[in-house]
Structures are given as structure tokens and as C-alpha cells.
Design a protein around this motif. Structure first.
Motif, PDB file in Angstrom:
ATOM      1  N   MET A 126      -2.816  20.310  24.874  1.00  0.00           N
ATOM      2  CA  MET A 126      -1.796  19.995  23.862  1.00  0.00           C
ATOM      3  C   MET A 126      -0.458  19.658  24.501  1.00  0.00           C
ATOM      4  O   MET A 126       0.324  18.897  23.958  1.00  0.00           O
ATOM      5  N   ARG A 127      -0.237  20.250  25.698  1.00  0.00           N
ATOM      6  CA  ARG A 127       1.026  20.027  26.386  1.00  0.00           C
ATOM      7  C   ARG A 127       1.218  18.553  26.717  1.00  0.00           C
ATOM      8  O   ARG A 127       2.323  18.051  26.742  1.00  0.00           O
ATOM      9  N   ILE A 128       0.085  17.885  27.015  1.00  0.00           N
ATOM     10  CA  ILE A 128       0.154  16.454  27.355  1.00  0.00           C
ATOM     11  C   ILE A 128      -0.162  15.605  26.136  1.00  0.00           C
ATOM     12  O   ILE A 128       0.474  14.564  25.911  1.00  0.00           O
ATOM     13  N   LEU A 129      -1.097  16.055  25.312  1.00  0.00           N
ATOM     14  CA  LEU A 129      -1.573  15.256  24.187  1.00  0.00           C
ATOM     15  C   LEU A 129      -0.476  14.983  23.156  1.00  0.00           C
ATOM     16  O   LEU A 129      -0.266  13.832  22.747  1.00  0.00           O
ATOM     17  N   LEU A 130       0.236  16.037  22.753  1.00  0.00           N
ATOM     18  CA  LEU A 130       1.258  15.861  21.704  1.00  0.00           C
ATOM     19  C   LEU A 130       2.387  14.923  22.143  1.00  0.00           C
ATOM     20  O   LEU A 130       2.733  13.994  21.416  1.00  0.00           O
ATOM     21  N   PRO A 131       2.996  15.165  23.313  1.00  0.00           N
ATOM     22  CA  PRO A 131       4.046  14.220  23.737  1.00  0.00           C
ATOM     23  C   PRO A 131       3.531  12.792  23.903  1.00  0.00           C
ATOM     24  O   PRO A 131       4.212  11.834  23.532  1.00  0.00           O
ATOM     25  N   SER A 132       2.304  12.653  24.448  1.00  0.00           N
ATOM     26  CA  SER A 132       1.740  11.298  24.619  1.00  0.00           C
ATOM     27  C   SER A 132       1.608  10.604  23.270  1.00  0.00           C
ATOM     28  O   SER A 132       1.944   9.423  23.130  1.00  0.00           O
ATOM     29  N   PHE A 133       1.127  11.359  22.291  1.00  0.00           N
ATOM     30  CA  PHE A 133       0.980  10.801  20.941  1.00  0.00           C
ATOM     31  C   PHE A 133       2.340  10.400  20.389  1.00  0.00           C
ATOM     32  O   PHE A 133       2.493   9.318  19.795  1.00  0.00           O
ATOM     33  N   ALA A 134       3.352  11.254  20.604  1.00  0.00           N
ATOM     34  CA  ALA A 134       4.700  10.959  20.107  1.00  0.00           C
ATOM     35  C   ALA A 134       5.264   9.704  20.771  1.00  0.00           C
ATOM     36  O   ALA A 134       5.785   8.807  20.078  1.00  0.00           O
ATOM     37  N   TYR A 135       5.161   9.606  22.082  1.00  0.00           N
ATOM     38  CA  TYR A 135       5.707   8.439  22.786  1.00  0.00           C
ATOM     39  C   TYR A 135       4.962   7.164  22.397  1.00  0.00           C
ATOM     40  O   TYR A 135       5.558   6.097  22.259  1.00  0.00           O
ATOM     41  N   GLY A 136       3.654   7.290  22.238  1.00  0.00           N
ATOM     42  CA  GLY A 136       2.859   6.141  21.795  1.00  0.00           C
ATOM     43  C   GLY A 136       3.297   5.662  20.419  1.00  0.00           C
ATOM     44  O   GLY A 136       3.436   4.472  20.168  1.00  0.00           O
ATOM     45  N   ALA A 137       3.536   6.644  19.526  1.00  0.00           N
ATOM     46  CA  ALA A 137       3.975   6.309  18.161  1.00  0.00           C
ATOM     47  C   ALA A 137       5.337   5.617  18.185  1.00  0.00           C
ATOM     48  O   ALA A 137       5.561   4.638  17.477  1.00  0.00           O
ATOM     49  N   TYR A 138       6.254   6.140  19.006  1.00  0.00           N
ATOM     50  CA  TYR A 138       7.570   5.503  19.136  1.00  0.00           C
ATOM     51  C   TYR A 138       7.423   4.060  19.621  1.00  0.00           C
ATOM     52  O   TYR A 138       8.081   3.148  19.121  1.00  0.00           O
ATOM     53  N   ALA A 139       6.533   3.859  20.623  1.00  0.00           N
ATOM     54  CA  ALA A 139       6.340   2.509  21.186  1.00  0.00           C
ATOM     55  C   ALA A 139       5.829   1.547  20.117  1.00  0.00           C
ATOM     56  O   ALA A 139       6.321   0.421  19.994  1.00  0.00           O
ATOM     57  N   VAL A 140       4.868   2.006  19.331  1.00  0.00           N
ATOM     58  CA  VAL A 140       4.323   1.156  18.266  1.00  0.00           C
ATOM     59  C   VAL A 140       5.410   0.834  17.250  1.00  0.00           C
ATOM     60  O   VAL A 140       5.565  -0.310  16.820  1.00  0.00           O
ATOM     61  N   PHE A 141       6.190   1.850  16.887  1.00  0.00           N
ATOM     62  CA  PHE A 141       7.258   1.662  15.904  1.00  0.00           C
ATOM     63  C   PHE A 141       8.291   0.654  16.412  1.00  0.00           C
ATOM     64  O   PHE A 141       8.682  -0.265  15.688  1.00  0.00           O
ATOM     65  N   ILE A 142       8.697   0.815  17.670  1.00  0.00           N
ATOM     66  CA  ILE A 142       9.697  -0.100  18.239  1.00  0.00           C
ATOM     67  C   ILE A 142       9.135  -1.515  18.309  1.00  0.00           C
ATOM     68  O   ILE A 142       9.833  -2.495  17.999  1.00  0.00           O
ATOM     69  N   TYR A 143       7.855  -1.637  18.662  1.00  0.00           N
ATOM     70  CA  TYR A 143       7.224  -2.966  18.690  1.00  0.00           C
ATOM     71  C   TYR A 143       7.246  -3.594  17.301  1.00  0.00           C
ATOM     72  O   TYR A 143       7.612  -4.766  17.137  1.00  0.00           O
ATOM     73  N   ARG A 144       6.867  -2.835  16.279  1.00  0.00           N
ATOM     74  CA  ARG A 144       6.793  -3.364  14.913  1.00  0.00           C
ATOM     75  C   ARG A 144       8.160  -3.849  14.442  1.00  0.00           C
ATOM     76  O   ARG A 144       8.289  -4.915  13.841  1.00  0.00           O
TER      77      ARG A 144
END
Lengths: 227, 228
Positions: A1-19
Motif C-alpha cells: 500500500m505504501r507504493i500502490l496508493l501514491p502511485s495511483f494518486a500520481y497516475g490520477a493526477y497525470a491523467v487529469f492534467i493530460y485531460r
């Protein structure tokens, strides 16, 4: 979870910024420009002020469907209060005005799921509603899940909020700490960033559309009646 | 024009923002007269917007940028054209719209795009440009008969006046009691008014605008303004 949650958050931010970036680039492309020549007597500041009111009280929705309006307005207000209350997790030190908003934010958190259920009920019960937007119901479902998990964390299964704050501040600084061991928090967190990925961009475009509509209405009144 | 070409060229930045602003709430369906008769959500305003956004994504989205825009299915384009042309462009949906989308200007622009792609206009609408160029009206009626059947004999038109009266093709050829009434009222109140000769009062171009046939629209408007 230590890696999974932040990775998911950063990925979501990247998608949002792209959109958002994609949409801005698309807006810069067209060669057609609308004729926005001024009408004599048109007061842009007054029109802007009126459109702010239109946006704040959702006046166009009020005229279209009052039953839906009350649910949407309460939803938007309670969601806003909850967001403001959540700022305490990402700001250090917490400003006095955010601390003073805590009771309103807590109240908003209780009201939020009920406003969503009300909106869902109105949409489903509307016999004349022939158009079913899957996306709308999907978003309502995600919001309901977020609000319910949030409420459960507030009432029954309280996670360690100090650890939450430490984790959240670390996330923004790209040095995330250990998230609290709470499956409810994991679900809440994942749903929030899933919402960010699916966030409807009409929340950014709609205020502009309301502004243009107000300008048209005021301009037409001036053109036809001179006042 | 290829079916993979972008749809955003027919729209202004404001209209693109409006497309994005659509919340798919469906409130416009309650007031749409076409929905009242057909009951077909497939040609409803939010569905037209949703499909158009898919077309835009198909030509401009990430997949298109990486692998090139894919061609849009012809059948989908034909159905979309039908949906866009079945609309009456009354604008009631825009009035009802909870975010104020100016649909009455959006739908004609979509028709223009479908005409450019060769899917529109539908049926006899395609004859409009030639008819208007030849006769100055969309009804294919003699220009000389624009005013004579209905203009009241006892009302006088002057050479120069503060008021200019433009009867319009639909009124002059199809709604004659209305324009006859206008002339009678102007004559009765003693207000001097001028009019263009019947051969010079040409179509304002609205039928071409509304059916998406904008090619000769600019020239038509220029000619009409010069006459005025």
C-alpha cells in the motif's frame, strides 16, 4: 500500500492534467471566432456579477427543474464544505479560518450522502426523463461511495488522522509517508482519485457557458428594449 | 473531406466550451418538440453533443495522436446527420439548458460540417442555393410577384424615409396576410417608409444558414447589404 496508493494518486493526477491540457489545446485550435462586438450600453461588470449569482445559486437549473435544483444545490454546498474541511490534511499549520469551518464541514459530511440519494431518486423517478446518462449515474455512484466511506471514517471506524495528514502532506511533496492501516481509508482514497480520473470537465466549462448565456440575455434585452 | 478529419474546425472556442459544458442532465428533453413527437432519445440534444464529442475525440484524442485519426463509420455519420437535420432549431433546448448552451447557433454549425462532408443537406434542401441564385428567394417564385399580390393599393412607398421595410421571402410569398397587415398599419399611422424594388429584395440567406449551406451565404449577404 505504501507504493500502490501514491502511485495511483500520481497516475490520477497525470491523467487529469493530460485531460485538461488536451482541452485547452483544442480550445486554442479553431480559426472561427465568435463576434463579440459590444452592444451600446452593455455593462460587462454587471453582467459578470449577475452570472456569478447564476452560478452560485444554479438559477438556470432552478428555472428548469426545482425538485432537482434543491438536491443539486445542497449537494454542491455540502461538497464544498467537505472539501474546505479536508484542507486541514494538506496545510501545515492549519489556518484559523479552516479550523473555524470544521463544524460546517462535519455537518456537510452528514448531509452529502443524503443529497446524493435525493438526486438519484429524482432522476430515476422522473417519468419524463427519457435520456439516461450512464456517465451521470456512474459519477453519482462514485460520489455516494466516497461520501459514505468518509462518513463511516468520521463515525464508526476512525483511522489515525495524524498518520493521514503525514501521508497527505508527503504525497504533495513527492515523499509520501506510511498510509494508515484502514481498508476504509484505502477505499475512500482510491475512489477520490478514481473520481479525479473520471472528473467531468463540465465543472470547468459550465461556468463559462452560464456567463455567455447571461451576456446574450442582457445584450438581447438592450438590443430589443434599449434597457 | 475525409471522414477522419477533425470536427472542431466548424466550431468557435466558445462553442467548444459549450460542448464540454453539457452535463447530460436531460432537462432539455422535457421541452424538445421533436422529442414530444418522436420519443427518440437518439436524436436528443445531449445525445447529439455526446456523439459529436466522440467524433472529436476520434480525430484529436490520444489514440488519434499516437496512431493517426481513424475513419468514422459512415453509417454513424449518416445517423448523426439525420439527427442533426430532424431538429427544428427552435432553440427551446438552449432556453431550458441548465448551463445555457446556445444550441440555436450550435446545430446549424453541425449541419454546415455535415454538408462539407457530403452527408447533408437532406432531400430538396440541396436545391436551395441554385434556386436562390436564380430567383432571389427559396420558393422558386418570380421576383416580380414578390409584392404585387398583397401590397395594399392605398399605401404609398416613398423614395427616402427613416423606416425601411424588408418583407422577407417567407412573408411575401407564403404569409401574405401578415405583411399586408404591416403595410396597412404603417399606412394608417401615417409613417413614411421605403422598400426595395421586388427584384432587389433578395433572400436574407437564413434558409442557407439553417441548412448548413454556407458557401454562397457571404456573397448573398454582401449583395443584400449593397442593395440596402
Amino acid at each position: 500500500m505504501r507504493i500502490l496508493l501514491p502511485s495511483f494518486a500520481y497516475g490520477a493526477y497525470a491523467v487529469f492534467i493530460y485531460r485538461i491540457s488536451w482541452r485547452i489545446l483544442i480550445l486554442l485550435r479553431p480559426s472561427i471566432q465568435c463576434d463579440r462586438n459590444g452592444i451600446s450600453g452593455f455593462q460587462p461588470t454587471l453582467s459578470l456579477a449577475k452570472s456569478m449569482v447564476d452560478i452560485l445559486i444554479l438559477s438556470r437549473l432552478f428555472r428548469a427543474n426545482r425538485r432537482l435544483w434543491i438536491g443539486e444545490w445542497i449537494f454542491h454546498l455540502s461538497f464544498f464544505m467537505v472539501i474546505l474541511r479536508h484542507l486541514r490534511y494538506v496545510l501545515n499549520p492549519v489556518p484559523e479560518w479552516i479550523s473555524s469551518l470544521q463544524p460546517a464541514g462535519i455537518f456537510g459530511g452528514y448531509v452529502l450522502p443524503f443529497s446524493l440519494l435525493y438526486i438519484l431518486t429524482v432522476k430515476i423517478a422522473n417519468e419524463k426523463e427519457k435520456y439516461i446518462s450512464i456517465l451521470n449515474f456512474f459519477l453519482l455512484g462514485i460520489l455516494l461511495l466516497i461520501s459514505i466511506t468518509g462518513l463511516l471514517m468520521r463515525t464508526i471506524m476512525r483511522p489515525d488522522i495524524v498518520q493521514i495528514k503525514h501521508f497527505a502532506i508527503g504525497l504533495f511533496g513527492f515523499a509520501p509517508g506510511l498510509p494508515p492501516e484502514s481498508w476504509l481509508f484505502y477505499l475512500h482514497f482510491i475512489m477520490v482519485f478514481f473520481l479525479l480520473v473520471c472528473l467531468p470537465t463540465h465543472i470547468f466549462a459550465a461556468p463559462f457557458s452560464v456567463l455567455y448565456a447571461r451576456e446574450r440575455k442582457d445584450g438581447l434585452k438592450l438590443l430589443m428594449h434599449g434597457k | 473531406m475525409e471522414n477522419r478529419d477533425s470536427f472542431i474546425n466548424c466550431l468557435s472556442p466558445q462553442q467548444l466550451l459549450e460542448l464540454d459544458a453539457c452535463t447530460q442532465c436531460g432537462e432539455c428533453l422535457d421541452i424538445c418538440p421533436v422529442q414530444e413527437v418522436t420519443g427518440k432519445p437518439a436524436i436528443s440534444p445531449p445525445e447529439k453533443i455526446r456523439i459529436l464529442k466522440e467524433f472529436i475525440r476520434g480525430a484529436e484524442g490520444l489514440k488519434a495522436r499516437l496512431f493517426g485519426p481513424g475513419a468514422i463509420d459512415r453509417k454513424l455519420l449518416e445517423e448523426f446527420t439525420k439527427a442533426v437535420y430532424e431538429c427544428t432549431v427552435c432553440g427551446a433546448c438552449g432556453q431550458q439548458c441548465t448551463v445555457g448552451i446556445f444550441t440555436q447557433r450550435l446545430w446549424p454549425m453541425l449541419r454546415k460540417e455535415m454538408v462539407k462532408r457530403g452527408f447533408g443537406p437532406l432531400g430538396v434542401q440541396a436545391n436551395l442555393p441554385k434556386v436562390i441564385e436564380r430567383t432571389g428567394n427559396p420558393y422558386d417564385k418570380p421576383p416580380g410577384e414578390r409584392f404585387s399580390p398583397w401590397f395594399p393599393e392605398n399605401v404609398r412607398v416613398v423614395e427616402r424615409a427613416d423606416i425601411g421595410y424588408y418583407a422577407g421571402c417567407t412573408s411575401a410569398y407564403e404569409a401574405q396576410p401578415m405583411v399586408r397587415g404591416d403595410a396597412i398599419v404603417l399606412g394608417a399611422i401615417g409613417e413614411a417608409f421605403m422598400m426595395l424594388p421586388p427584384e432587389e429584395e433578395i433572400c436574407c440567406g437564413f434558409p442557407l444558414f439553417i441548412t448548413g449551406q454556407h458557401d454562397i451565404l457571404g456573397d448573398l449577404i454582401k449583395e443584400a447589404c449593397e442593395c440596402l
